[in-house]
Design a protein around this motif. Sequence first.
Motif, PDB file in Angstrom:
ATOM      1  N   ALA A   1     -28.625 -19.409 -17.610  1.00 49.04           N
ATOM      2  CA  ALA A   1     -28.036 -18.629 -16.523  1.00 49.04           C
ATOM      3  C   ALA A   1     -27.163 -19.511 -15.633  1.00 49.04           C
ATOM      4  O   ALA A   1     -26.047 -19.122 -15.244  1.00 49.04           O
ATOM      5  CB  ALA A   1     -29.138 -17.962 -15.705  1.00 49.04           C
ATOM      6  N   ALA A   2     -27.651 -20.707 -15.308  1.00 42.08           N
ATOM      7  CA  ALA A   2     -26.838 -21.649 -14.531  1.00 42.08           C
ATOM      8  C   ALA A   2     -25.599 -22.059 -15.318  1.00 42.08           C
ATOM      9  O   ALA A   2     -24.526 -22.290 -14.738  1.00 42.08           O
ATOM     10  CB  ALA A   2     -27.674 -22.879 -14.169  1.00 42.08           C
ATOM     11  N   ALA A   3     -25.740 -22.149 -16.637  1.00 43.28           N
ATOM     12  CA  ALA A   3     -24.597 -22.503 -17.483  1.00 43.28           C
ATOM     13  C   ALA A   3     -23.522 -21.429 -17.452  1.00 43.28           C
ATOM     14  O   ALA A   3     -22.324 -21.737 -17.527  1.00 43.28           O
ATOM     15  CB  ALA A   3     -25.071 -22.742 -18.917  1.00 43.28           C
ATOM     16  N   VAL A   4     -23.922 -20.164 -17.347  1.00 43.60           N
ATOM     17  CA  VAL A   4     -22.941 -19.078 -17.232  1.00 43.60           C
ATOM     18  C   VAL A   4     -22.119 -19.261 -15.958  1.00 43.60           C
ATOM     19  O   VAL A   4     -20.881 -19.157 -15.972  1.00 43.60           O
ATOM     20  CB  VAL A   4     -23.646 -17.700 -17.243  1.00 43.60           C
ATOM     21  N   ILE A   5     -22.787 -19.542 -14.845  1.00 46.75           N
ATOM     22  CA  ILE A   5     -22.077 -19.760 -13.580  1.00 46.75           C
ATOM     23  C   ILE A   5     -21.139 -20.957 -13.707  1.00 46.75           C
ATOM     24  O   ILE A   5     -19.973 -20.911 -13.287  1.00 46.75           O
ATOM     25  CB  ILE A   5     -23.081 -19.966 -12.433  1.00 46.75           C
ATOM     26  N   THR A   6     -21.634 -22.031 -14.302  1.00 46.28           N
ATOM     27  CA  THR A   6     -20.819 -23.232 -14.500  1.00 46.28           C
ATOM     28  C   THR A   6     -19.577 -22.920 -15.324  1.00 46.28           C
ATOM     29  O   THR A   6     -18.455 -23.329 -14.979  1.00 46.28           O
ATOM     30  CB  THR A   6     -21.645 -24.313 -15.214  1.00 46.28           C
ATOM     31  N   ALA A   7     -19.762 -22.196 -16.416  1.00 49.03           N
ATOM     32  CA  ALA A   7     -18.648 -21.877 -17.309  1.00 49.03           C
ATOM     33  C   ALA A   7     -17.596 -21.026 -16.607  1.00 49.03           C
ATOM     34  O   ALA A   7     -16.381 -21.249 -16.779  1.00 49.03           O
ATOM     35  CB  ALA A   7     -19.179 -21.161 -18.551  1.00 49.03           C
ATOM     36  N   LYS A   8     -18.040 -20.067 -15.810  1.00 46.20           N
ATOM     37  CA  LYS A   8     -17.095 -19.197 -15.103  1.00 46.20           C
ATOM     38  C   LYS A   8     -16.292 -19.984 -14.069  1.00 46.20           C
ATOM     39  O   LYS A   8     -15.090 -19.738 -13.874  1.00 46.20           O
ATOM     40  CB  LYS A   8     -17.833 -18.037 -14.437  1.00 46.20           C
ATOM     41  N   ILE A   9     -16.927 -20.929 -13.396  1.00 46.98           N
ATOM     42  CA  ILE A   9     -16.208 -21.752 -12.413  1.00 46.98           C
ATOM     43  C   ILE A   9     -15.227 -22.683 -13.110  1.00 46.98           C
ATOM     44  O   ILE A   9     -14.058 -22.800 -12.708  1.00 46.98           O
ATOM     45  CB  ILE A   9     -17.208 -22.549 -11.559  1.00 46.98           C
ATOM     46  N   LEU A  10     -15.668 -23.342 -14.183  1.00 47.42           N
ATOM     47  CA  LEU A  10     -14.790 -24.267 -14.895  1.00 47.42           C
ATOM     48  C   LEU A  10     -13.569 -23.563 -15.472  1.00 47.42           C
ATOM     49  O   LEU A  10     -12.474 -24.144 -15.535  1.00 47.42           O
ATOM     50  CB  LEU A  10     -15.562 -24.967 -16.015  1.00 47.42           C
TER      51      LEU A  10
END
Length: 376
Positions: free
Chosen positions: A337-346
């Motif tokens: 779930a944190a990776a989804v947020i990271t991916a969207k920001i990147l």
Amino acid sequence: MSHSSIVLIFPAAVFVAAAALAKIFMTPRTRIHTSVPAVRTLLNPPDIPISTLLRARSIPNQRLVKALGISSTFVSDDQGVHDNFTREAKVLITAVSAEDGWSRLIDVAEACVNRFLDAGSLDYATFVQSVTLSVVLAGLLGTDIDDLDPRTHNDRWAKSKSSTTLTTEVLDRINHHIIRWVPDRTNPLNLIIPAYETMWRVAAIAVVYSNRDCLLREAFISYNENPTDDQFRASASEGTKAQPSVEAIVSEVLRLHPPTRHITRAVVVPWWKRPFVPSIDVADIEEAQKSLLFGSDPESFNPMRFHTSHSGPKRDQLYAFGHGRLKCVAASWAPPAAAVITAKILAKLDGVAFMLQEGPRIGKREGWDGWLIKRV
């Protein structure tokens, strides 16, 4: 020496002895555990009933009751409270992990990132906090995303980590908004705070390292395009172009920058033993995870130590989510779930529309000074 002098000295000696004894009983004495075996034993001691484990955890967390008004298993030694909290959390995680729930979480994360990129220059930590809190509220708890503006509340979480208690008026004002956003739960902060506190820090740090390294960025861009379990674990193993998986990157963030750096337990013993044992035990997660058990050069950020080609540590050997019977129930769900947020920001920090301006140091609670997201 006169009789009167002896009489005066004796009460004084009694007073000093009594004061020393009182200090033994009333002054907290802390024992810090930094080795992996000691941390494992502290967090999952053998032959200890769950009631004792809950009491040992709840005593040091009482500041959260006053600071945030939470009433969850983290501050209660009641096994019924623990069972209810665990059950409720598992129901939410199961729902959001299902295909429809996961798709909604992804859409919410993208919408939140776009929503808060609304200025020429943004404080980086506030941006990630606002996105993450909105994802927790809308993606996990089902709040209408159009109702949210959580930016005004982020200081509250940070201040709760200190011993300073904010006023009842401020707490009531925050709870008014939270209850309006999540009206169908008795105390939604019980669920919001653990998810939010962990994920915003993991996402913020993962963005930083991946923004610096094209291979790490590529892994997250691929995950952004295909946010599945298989893609989360996908890695490349072609010689010099070996690439860690998103799972490995997040695991390395959790290892080197654990969002929970210390886990504290009260020492629960009969009163007559208290002078002879510490009153507080602290698992120093940050220090333990810099052990050579996690591979060479443990002070450096290297996701390849979690690569499938290495015989190094696995994600379940990390202690950022605790260990044993009281391990966080979201330990498997929170990293992707944190990776989804990271991916969207990147995906937005492409150097064309937006860029990340770095500050002097990475994170911890007050370490994001000077970090900005700037419109190019």
